[in-house]
Each structure stands twice: as C-alpha cells, then as structure tokens.
Design an enzyme around this catalytic site. Sequence first.
Site, short mmCIF file in Angstrom:
data_model
loop_
_atom_site.label_atom_id
_atom_site.label_comp_id
_atom_site.label_asym_id
_atom_site.label_seq_id
_atom_site.Cartn_x
_atom_site.Cartn_y
_atom_site.Cartn_z
N ARG A 1 -69.23 1.56 -10.30
CA ARG A 1 -69.76 2.85 -10.74
C ARG A 1 -69.42 3.07 -12.21
O ARG A 1 -70.24 3.58 -12.98
CB ARG A 1 -69.19 3.98 -9.87
CG ARG A 1 -69.72 3.97 -8.45
CD ARG A 1 -68.89 4.86 -7.53
NE ARG A 1 -68.96 6.27 -7.93
CZ ARG A 1 -68.19 7.22 -7.40
NH1 ARG A 1 -67.30 6.90 -6.45
NH2 ARG A 1 -68.29 8.46 -7.79
N CYS B 1 -62.81 11.34 -12.33
CA CYS B 1 -63.35 10.56 -11.19
C CYS B 1 -64.77 11.03 -10.94
O CYS B 1 -65.53 11.24 -11.88
CB CYS B 1 -62.46 10.71 -9.96
SG CYS B 1 -62.31 12.41 -9.35
#
Length: 338
Positions: free
Chosen positions: A228, A289
């Site tokens: 990611r 995050c």
Amino acid sequence: MLTASFRNSLRLSPSLPSARLVPAGRRAMSQYTLDSYLVTPAELNSALQKNIQSKLSTAPRIVPVCASWFLPNDGRVGKETFIAQRIPHARFFDLDAVKDPHSPYPHMLPSAKDFAGAMRRMGIRREDSVVVYDSKELGIFSAPRVGWTLKVFGHPSVHVLNNFRKWVEEGYPTETGEPGDVQPVDYAVPELDQNKVVAFEEVREIAKQLGKEGAEEVQILDARSLGRWKGVDPEPREGLSSGHIPYSISVPISDLLDPNDKTLLPASQLQTIFKSKGVDSSKPIISSCGTGVTAAVVDAALTEAGFATEQRRLYDGSWTEWAQRVTPGEGLIRKDDQ
C-alpha cells in the site's frame, strides 16, 4: 500443591520489561497497579486477582477493555468477537462509535465531552487502571489506538495487553455471551493533549519542506503494508488511491510483531528494526497509517523501544484524509515508480 491457574499467575514473560505490581502504600492510584505500558497475560492475571471487583467497592480497579476492530474489507466485527470470548468483567470500546461523528474520516478523535460520556457508560472511573486488549485473531492491532486515545485525554493509568491470544493459549479465564449491565459512573470532561496529535495542514506543510536544505528533519512513519505504501496494492477503502507521503518511512506493523503469536516484539528487537529503517530517536516523529488506528501500534513500539514521548505525534486522519485532501498538482502522493 499449586493449581495450574496459580502457577500461571506467577509466570512472567522474559521478553518484555516487568510490569511490577506496586502496593498501595507506594502508589495511591489503586490497591495494586501495573508499572509498564505493555503487560503480559501473567502480569494482568496476577493484578486482577489482587484487585477483586465488587459492585459495593469504591476503590480504584484494574479494568480490562476490549478494543477489537477489523478493517472494513475483513468481514468480521469487533463487538462479535467480544461477545464470543473476553476477559471476565471486560468492557467494550467501539472505535466505530467513539469518534468525531461530524468528520468524513473514519476514526477522528471524539470531543472531550463524548470521550467522557463513553467512559461513564463503560463504568470506568478516572482513578481506575485500564488494560486495553485486542482480538484473539489479530493479536496486536487496534488496542494501542484505544490506549493512545485514553492517554491523549489524560487518563492517568493506561496499559496494553501483549496479548489476548496468549491470554487464551495460556489458559487464563474467559467468559462468553452478552455482558451484564454496567453501572454508569462519574467521569469529568478532560482536556485533549494537543501535543500528541498533528493535523492535516501541518503534515502537508512538513511534507512540502521535507528533502529541502534547512528543513526540520521530521520523520513520518507509515504503518500500512509495504504494498500500500508503494502504491502497488489497493487500499481497503474503495476508490482511495494508495501510495505514500513524500519522504515517509514504511514501518508495517507486521515488522513489529512476532510472526507466530502476534505479540509486540521485545524492546531490543524493536530498536534494531527502527535503526535499520533509519529512524532517529533524536528527531521528531509522526506516526501515520490508514485511519489513525495502526499508527498507534507504531507509537506503542516506539514507547517500548525507548523513544522520547515528547518527540512523537500521531496523524489522526492519516492516509484516508491525506489521499482525499491533497491536490494532484501538489505532488504529495508518491508511488514506488516515482
């Protein structure tokens, strides 16, 4: 002859700093209190045995709090895992409910008033010691976020269990089914510690300056998976671009956990990992995050590794906010091929 339960209560994990039980004469917070942020199942079990819960008692208690939460594409639900199996007398902290209801981003901090209301409904008093734990399935995942939230709002005694999976495997008591009613208690509206949080506007200005000569050397640590971060794997939220903040450092939470039991690694191993990624303990750190949940795992690992707390902040909106608010012309979403 010692029973298995009593033998378990005496067993300490050699891999983590001891969470010593301190008598009331030395610390007035409770009859016994845990002395380190991370605690092992043995340490929590021993503490709970010495802090018998009673509806009639007004003495401070050690209260287990289940913070189970799963990514939106997982299919599992945190409250269901709490009902299926939990530590006796545990309360459930719902990350999807205790948040800013007016924000378009999933897990922004609630107002101080809403936080206090949640603590009242859970029956947790300010003088109680709280031990937050995760789902058995994930080991360490969302509990540090709830622990961080309690600390941001100034709750005096907060700990994270390392972890519920080991609690179950080591044979400590659990209960199942719908929990009984909890008697609401008083909890004064606290103040938010702004020094532990960083907002989008400041992160954007920092990102624009990073890499330039003379810029402050702020380190942005990203807890998402490497795929990611690189922009080669999709985000779990449909329509959201993957990638990373320029000059951020990839620190996937999987790197910080034992691959077998999903406990947070010992301090010495965490120090080695952070050093290998070029993280400097003398420089300010921002943890990020997907939605501000697993960023708190990085923050907990930094605590265990001995990084100064005054040098650390958490980006509450994290990547979900970042990817929606930066504009294409700013060049503030980087991918692996850039």
